[in-house]
Design a protein around this motif. Structure first.
Motif, PDB file in Angstrom:
ATOM      1  N   TRP A 248      81.346  -4.801  10.509  1.00 20.15           N
ATOM      2  CA  TRP A 248      80.382  -5.885  10.411  1.00 20.15           C
ATOM      3  C   TRP A 248      80.004  -6.396  11.802  1.00 20.15           C
ATOM      4  CZ3 TRP A 248      80.825 -10.858  12.254  1.00 20.15           C
ATOM      5  CH2 TRP A 248      79.735 -11.684  11.973  1.00 20.15           C
ATOM      6  N   LYS A 249      81.011  -6.610  12.662  1.00 15.59           N
ATOM      7  CA  LYS A 249      80.734  -7.098  14.021  1.00 15.59           C
ATOM      8  C   LYS A 249      79.827  -6.130  14.772  1.00 15.59           C
ATOM      9  CE  LYS A 249      85.106  -9.623  14.550  1.00 15.59           C
ATOM     10  NZ  LYS A 249      86.415  -9.651  15.256  1.00 15.59           N
ATOM     11  N   MET A 250      80.103  -4.849  14.614  1.00 16.55           N
ATOM     12  CA  MET A 250      79.305  -3.849  15.310  1.00 16.55           C
ATOM     13  C   MET A 250      77.863  -3.855  14.795  1.00 16.55           C
ATOM     14  SD  MET A 250      79.932   0.286  15.451  1.00 16.55           S
ATOM     15  CE  MET A 250      79.664   0.432  13.674  1.00 16.55           C
ATOM     16  N   GLN A 251      77.707  -3.877  13.471  1.00 18.39           N
ATOM     17  CA  GLN A 251      76.357  -3.883  12.895  1.00 18.39           C
ATOM     18  C   GLN A 251      75.602  -5.146  13.266  1.00 18.39           C
ATOM     19  OE1 GLN A 251      75.192  -2.809   8.978  1.00 18.39           O
ATOM     20  NE2 GLN A 251      76.971  -1.511   8.641  1.00 18.39           N
ATOM     21  N   SER A 252      76.274  -6.272  13.195  1.00 15.19           N
ATOM     22  CA  SER A 252      75.633  -7.546  13.496  1.00 15.19           C
ATOM     23  C   SER A 252      75.102  -7.560  14.927  1.00 15.19           C
ATOM     24  CB  SER A 252      76.631  -8.686  13.289  1.00 15.19           C
ATOM     25  OG  SER A 252      76.041  -9.924  13.590  1.00 15.19           O
ATOM     26  N   LYS A 253      75.893  -7.070  15.852  1.00 17.16           N
ATOM     27  CA  LYS A 253      75.484  -7.025  17.249  1.00 17.16           C
ATOM     28  C   LYS A 253      74.285  -6.113  17.444  1.00 17.16           C
ATOM     29  CE  LYS A 253      77.296  -6.009  21.885  1.00 17.16           C
ATOM     30  NZ  LYS A 253      78.507  -5.587  22.654  1.00 17.16           N
ATOM     31  N   ARG A 254      74.270  -4.986  16.750  1.00 13.20           N
ATOM     32  CA  ARG A 254      73.190  -4.021  16.912  1.00 13.20           C
ATOM     33  C   ARG A 254      71.902  -4.460  16.230  1.00 13.20           C
ATOM     34  NH1 ARG A 254      76.557   1.651  15.902  1.00 13.20           N
ATOM     35  NH2 ARG A 254      77.565   1.731  17.943  1.00 13.20           N
ATOM     36  N   LEU A 255      72.018  -5.246  15.158  1.00 11.61           N
ATOM     37  CA  LEU A 255      70.829  -5.724  14.465  1.00 11.61           C
ATOM     38  C   LEU A 255      70.191  -6.918  15.153  1.00 11.61           C
ATOM     39  CD1 LEU A 255      72.060  -5.514  10.761  1.00 11.61           C
ATOM     40  CD2 LEU A 255      70.184  -4.210  11.736  1.00 11.61           C
ATOM     41  N   ALA A 256      70.973  -7.640  15.953  1.00 11.78           N
ATOM     42  CA  ALA A 256      70.501  -8.894  16.536  1.00 11.78           C
ATOM     43  C   ALA A 256      69.180  -8.780  17.292  1.00 11.78           C
ATOM     44  CB  ALA A 256      71.595  -9.481  17.434  1.00 11.78           C
ATOM     45  N   PRO A 257      68.951  -7.728  18.111  1.00  8.51           N
ATOM     46  CA  PRO A 257      67.690  -7.678  18.874  1.00  8.51           C
ATOM     47  C   PRO A 257      66.441  -7.708  18.004  1.00  8.51           C
ATOM     48  CG  PRO A 257      69.259  -6.077  19.742  1.00  8.51           C
ATOM     49  CD  PRO A 257      69.843  -6.601  18.467  1.00  8.51           C
ATOM     50  N   ALA A 258      66.524  -7.226  16.778  1.00  5.47           N
ATOM     51  CA  ALA A 258      65.338  -7.175  15.905  1.00  5.47           C
ATOM     52  C   ALA A 258      65.034  -8.520  15.268  1.00  5.47           C
ATOM     53  CB  ALA A 258      65.532  -6.124  14.827  1.00  5.47           C
ATOM     54  N   PHE A 259      65.929  -9.504  15.422  1.00  4.19           N
ATOM     55  CA  PHE A 259      65.717 -10.789  14.759  1.00  4.19           C
ATOM     56  C   PHE A 259      65.760 -11.957  15.740  1.00  4.19           C
ATOM     57  CE2 PHE A 259      66.998  -7.896  11.433  1.00  4.19           C
ATOM     58  CZ  PHE A 259      66.123  -8.219  10.405  1.00  4.19           C
ATOM     59  N   GLN A 260      65.482 -11.670  17.000  1.00  6.35           N
ATOM     60  CA  GLN A 260      65.374 -12.735  17.988  1.00  6.35           C
ATOM     61  C   GLN A 260      64.108 -13.555  17.712  1.00  6.35           C
ATOM     62  OE1 GLN A 260      67.780 -13.454  20.333  1.00  6.35           O
ATOM     63  NE2 GLN A 260      68.881 -11.885  19.166  1.00  6.35           N
ATOM     64  N   PRO A 261      64.085 -14.843  18.087  1.00  6.78           N
ATOM     65  CA  PRO A 261      62.912 -15.687  17.799  1.00  6.78           C
ATOM     66  C   PRO A 261      61.598 -15.107  18.291  1.00  6.78           C
ATOM     67  CG  PRO A 261      64.756 -17.044  18.501  1.00  6.78           C
ATOM     68  CD  PRO A 261      65.192 -15.616  18.675  1.00  6.78           C
ATOM     69  N   ASN A 262      61.598 -14.504  19.492  1.00  3.42           N
ATOM     70  CA  ASN A 262      60.339 -13.966  20.009  1.00  3.42           C
ATOM     71  C   ASN A 262      59.847 -12.784  19.174  1.00  3.42           C
ATOM     72  OD1 ASN A 262      62.584 -12.433  21.098  1.00  3.42           O
ATOM     73  ND2 ASN A 262      61.119 -11.419  22.446  1.00  3.42           N
ATOM     74  N   VAL A 263      60.786 -11.995  18.646  1.00  2.00           N
ATOM     75  CA  VAL A 263      60.408 -10.866  17.789  1.00  2.00           C
ATOM     76  C   VAL A 263      59.848 -11.392  16.462  1.00  2.00           C
ATOM     77  CG1 VAL A 263      61.236  -8.827  16.556  1.00  2.00           C
ATOM     78  CG2 VAL A 263      62.107  -9.337  18.841  1.00  2.00           C
ATOM     79  N   ILE A 264      60.498 -12.399  15.901  1.00  2.00           N
ATOM     80  CA  ILE A 264      60.028 -12.977  14.637  1.00  2.00           C
ATOM     81  C   ILE A 264      58.622 -13.550  14.803  1.00  2.00           C
ATOM     82  CG2 ILE A 264      60.407 -14.880  13.026  1.00  2.00           C
ATOM     83  CD1 ILE A 264      63.418 -14.352  13.338  1.00  2.00           C
ATOM     84  N   GLN A 265      58.398 -14.271  15.902  1.00  2.00           N
ATOM     85  CA  GLN A 265      57.063 -14.832  16.142  1.00  2.00           C
ATOM     86  C   GLN A 265      56.020 -13.731  16.280  1.00  2.00           C
ATOM     87  OE1 GLN A 265      56.354 -18.437  16.582  1.00  2.00           O
ATOM     88  NE2 GLN A 265      58.307 -18.436  15.525  1.00  2.00           N
ATOM     89  N   SER A 266      56.427 -12.600  16.833  1.00  2.00           N
ATOM     90  CA  SER A 266      55.474 -11.508  17.055  1.00  2.00           C
ATOM     91  C   SER A 266      55.064 -10.814  15.760  1.00  2.00           C
ATOM     92  CB  SER A 266      56.068 -10.477  18.023  1.00  2.00           C
ATOM     93  OG  SER A 266      57.096  -9.724  17.401  1.00  2.00           O
ATOM     94  N   GLN A 267      55.719 -11.143  14.641  1.00  2.00           N
ATOM     95  CA  GLN A 267      55.332 -10.571  13.355  1.00  2.00           C
ATOM     96  C   GLN A 267      54.163 -11.328  12.727  1.00  2.00           C
ATOM     97  OE1 GLN A 267      57.191  -7.684  12.717  1.00  2.00           O
ATOM     98  NE2 GLN A 267      58.126  -8.327  14.650  1.00  2.00           N
ATOM     99  N   TYR A 268      53.680 -12.375  13.400  1.00  2.00           N
ATOM    100  CA  TYR A 268      52.626 -13.218  12.824  1.00  2.00           C
ATOM    101  C   TYR A 268      51.372 -12.444  12.424  1.00  2.00           C
ATOM    102  CZ  TYR A 268      48.720 -16.377  12.377  1.00  2.00           C
ATOM    103  OH  TYR A 268      47.591 -17.006  11.908  1.00  2.00           O
ATOM    104  N   PRO A 269      50.812 -11.576  13.281  1.00  2.00           N
ATOM    105  CA  PRO A 269      49.573 -10.888  12.868  1.00  2.00           C
ATOM    106  C   PRO A 269      49.725 -10.124  11.552  1.00  2.00           C
ATOM    107  CG  PRO A 269      49.963 -10.576  15.211  1.00  2.00           C
ATOM    108  CD  PRO A 269      51.211 -11.205  14.653  1.00  2.00           C
ATOM    109  N   CYS A 270      50.871  -9.493  11.375  1.00  2.00           N
ATOM    110  CA  CYS A 270      51.130  -8.762  10.125  1.00  2.00           C
ATOM    111  C   CYS A 270      51.177  -9.732   8.951  1.00  2.00           C
ATOM    112  CB  CYS A 270      52.441  -7.995  10.252  1.00  2.00           C
ATOM    113  SG  CYS A 270      53.001  -7.247   8.714  1.00  2.00           S
ATOM    114  N   LEU A 271      51.913 -10.824   9.099  1.00  2.00           N
ATOM    115  CA  LEU A 271      52.033 -11.804   8.027  1.00  2.00           C
ATOM    116  C   LEU A 271      50.677 -12.432   7.712  1.00  2.00           C
ATOM    117  CD1 LEU A 271      53.629 -13.520   6.046  1.00  2.00           C
ATOM    118  CD2 LEU A 271      54.286 -15.020   7.950  1.00  2.00           C
TER     119      LEU A 271
END
Length: 500
Positions: free
Chosen positions: A131-154
């Protein structure tokens, strides 16, 4: 010779007597210890009486009898899912905060029931190191700047959502808001987390992904509560679920292949304008190998679809219903939205949705009628927390089912708990740690929380700014426990375009 043989046999038999007596004493002692231990376990915590020892309280749990148990038996009570399968429900915030922040392991006996769908995804991962390993590896895809960048799609999918509502307004047609919210969430999650266009809003009830999830999720929840149901698929519903899971996972495997085949693996660098599925599919380690293998990607893509689809959609439906039932709240919310969003904006922008009161209404919806049910944990040894001794190797349910009289509606924790009141979230009002966790709590809180809040805020702000909404006469929204809490009979509405 015959007499000698008889004496020898008798002597031999007499030699066995002490052995047999010893065995009987040891067996009797062990049986007595088991009976005492089992009786103590049965009496350790209060709880509902067991009507059928073979299934324990499982039939009551699945029939919704448990909605009053927190108030009747206290903040810590127990149930049995059979003769020896015990679940201790935790509704004391002090215990919840301790268990969640220390990240006690998830209960394998419960989450094994979800593995046919989610495999070893982060959501169901019971191995702490993995879990720790997966959580660390998934984190870059859910940073605030990445989430904000999904706006055009949404924004594109909300534009399609608005188009459906506009057509319903023009023809004065009834439209099911609950279904439309589900289809919107599927389109958005499919686009950013799968790299696949589900075309769900345009297909409506014919959307295959929506059909598959309807076959899977209600039955999967039952397999989570009773894993043997999934391991021995005797029931037809379970077999239908398994076939639907196979079809869904095959679709996901194709999406993973496409993400890597389409030349997206450029230099392995994460660009801020990439969608989440691209970031995960193309992420590489220092040695140049992909961070996630195809199986891991498949597991997590499916988990994103399930976790980001229905719960988000149902929360939006619950919020609209509650706001329409409370004219004063509706007036205050609409005044804030009207002051922030220009009338000619088809879809709200990120700048438009800095809306503190809408955020308060969302928080109250997630307290009052959140779709999530909580999390199952386990302690490795007898552990005393806040004066309560939690038994080793027992499933602990940190339970907050929305719309029910449990943690989020506990009168010991909330003033006037059955009243929908966004003002309780006004800045400066303290909340007891562990008393509120719609997105789980502690290190294992929902990875996609920010993404869900973005979708809900933009969609709801656009909806209330653009339309007047009227439920069909006589309709009352009822809650139905499934994989999440959902509207039992949809949410039929009529909409009219607002004029200024």
């Amino acid at each position: 010779m015959a007499v000698l043989s008889s004496l020898t046999a008798l002597s031999s038999d007499r030699g066995l007597v002490p052995v047999l007596v010893t065995v009987a004493v040891v067996a009797g002692t062990l049986l007595l210890r088991f009976i005492i231990s089992y009786t103590r376990a049965r009496l350790q915590f209060p709880g509902p009486p067991v009507k059928n020892f073979l299934v324990g309280n499982l039939d009551q749990t699945m029939a919704d009898d448990w909605i009053h148990w927190n108030r009747e038996y206290g903040q810590v009570f127990q149930t049995w899912n059979g003769l020896f399968s015990r679940v201790v429900y935790i509704g004391d915030p002090r215990l919840i905060a301790k268990i969640a922040t220390q990240n006690w392991p998830k209960s394998a006996s419960q989450y094994d029931g979800f593995k046919p769908l989610d495999g070893d995804a982060l959501f169901v991962q019971t191995n702490q190191e993995r879990w720790k390993m997966q959580s660390k590896r998934l984190a870059p895809a859910f940073q605030p700047n990445v989430i904000q960048s999904q706006y055009p799609c949404l924004a594109g999918h909300i534009g399609n959502y608005v188009g459906q509502l506009d057509r319903a307004a023009e023809t004065d047609s009834v439209i099911c808001l609950s279904e439309l919210n589900i289809l919107l969430s599927l389109d958005f999650i499919g686009d950013i987390a799968f790299g696949t266009s589900f075309n769900a809003i345009n297909q409506g009830p014919d959307c295959r992904i929506a059909q598959l999830l309807e076959m899977i999720l209600p039955e999967l929840m039952k397999c989570g509560l009773f894993p043997l149901r999934g391991k021995i698929p005797i029931l037809q519903k379970t077999r239908i679920m398994n076939r639907a899971i196979t079809e869904l996972r095959n679709m996901v495997k194709d999406a993973v292949k496409d993400a890597r085949r389409q030349g997206l693996a450029d230099d392995g660098k994460t660009k801020p304008d990439k969608k989440i599925f691209e970031i995960l599919a193309l992420q590489r380690e220092a040695d140049g190998n992909y961070t996630f293998n195809s199986q891991e990607l498949c597991d997590n893509y499916v988990a994103f679809l399930v976790a980001g689809g229905d719960p988000t959609a149902h929360t939006m439906s619950f919020l609209v219903w509650q706001v329409l039932q409370n004219p004063a709240i509706f007036a205050q919310l609409r005044a804030e939205i009207d002051a922030s969003i220009p009338f000619d904006a088809e879809v709200a922008t990120l700048e438009h949705v800095k809306l503190p009161y809408l955020n308060m209404v969302l928080k109250e919806t997630l307290r009052f009628s959140s779709p999530g049910f909580g999390t199952f944990r386990i302690c490795k040894k007898d552990t005393t927390v806040a004066g309560v001794t939690l038994p080793a190797n027992t499933t602990l349910a940190l339970w907050n089912p929305a719309g029910k009289q449990l943690l989020h509606r506990d009168p010991r924790l909330w003033e006037d708990p059955d009243k929908f009141d966004p003002e309780r979230w006004r800045s400066g009002q303290p909340k007891l740690r562990g008393s509120y966790f719609p997105f789980s709590y502690g290190p294992r809180s929902c990875t996609g929380q920010g993404l869900a809040m973005l979708e809900m805020t933009l969609t709801l702000a656009t909806l209330f700014r653009r339309y007047d909404i009227t439920p069909e006469p006589g309709f009352e929204l009822e809650y139905l426990p499934s994989f999440t809490l959902k509207p039992k009979n949809g949410f039929p509405i009529r909409v009219t375009r607002r004029k200024f």
